[in-house]
Design an enzyme around this catalytic site. Structure first.
Site, mmCIF file in Angstrom:
data_model
loop_
_atom_site.group_PDB
_atom_site.id
_atom_site.type_symbol
_atom_site.label_atom_id
_atom_site.label_comp_id
_atom_site.label_asym_id
_atom_site.label_seq_id
_atom_site.Cartn_x
_atom_site.Cartn_y
_atom_site.Cartn_z
ATOM 1 C CB CYS A 46 -0.954 0.008 1.189
ATOM 2 S SG CYS A 46 -0.155 0.303 2.758
ATOM 3 C CB CYS A 48 0.118 4.388 4.308
ATOM 4 S SG CYS A 48 -0.562 2.824 4.819
#
Length: 136
Positions: A46, A48
């Site tokens: 992902c 993040c």
């Protein structure tokens, strides 16, 4: 499962600074059986993880006090190893990315995805450094 060529640079983001990859539940257990402190990073594909978690984990290692052992498992790839790591992170629910600091096999500090997502890498590093200064 993600293709190996897709996750290779994401893995190397941590292994190039000394993180050991754990691919099996037995490897997770062996890592936490070692005396001292161990940081486990549950890596992820992902955004993040790329923008916040991995840079924060790397930055945190610039501290004078740091974990004795630094290891990583990869969500969506190392299924059994991730499952075992998450079992050891109870009562916290599974999340990716996440980071857990263990001392002599006991969980002492946890960063869940909601502590990582939307926060700058420097803040994540500071959070980990505070934990290192207390437990390492």
């Amino acid at each position: 499962m993600y293709p190996a060529e897709l996750v290779k640079p994401m893995r190397e983001d941590l292994t190039k600074v000394g993180f050991e990859e754990l691919h099996t539940p037995e490897a997770v257990d062996a890592a936490l059986a070692k005396e001292g402190t161990t940081l486990i990073v549950v890596n992820s594909v992902c955004g993040c993880a790329a923008a916040n978690a991995r840079p924060g984990a790397r930055m945190s290692l610039q501290n004078a006090k740091r974990p004795d052992h630094i290891v990583t498992v990869f969500a969506g790839v190392d299924f059994d190893a991730v499952t075992r790591a998450r079992e050891l992170m109870v009562p916290f629910p599974p999340s990716s990315p996440s980071m857990a600091l263990f001392k002599d096999g006991e969980l002492v500090h946890m960063l869940e995805r909601h502590h990582i997502e939307g926060r700058p890498a420097e803040l994540i590093a500071d959070n980990l450094i505070d934990a290192y200064n207390e437990y390492c």
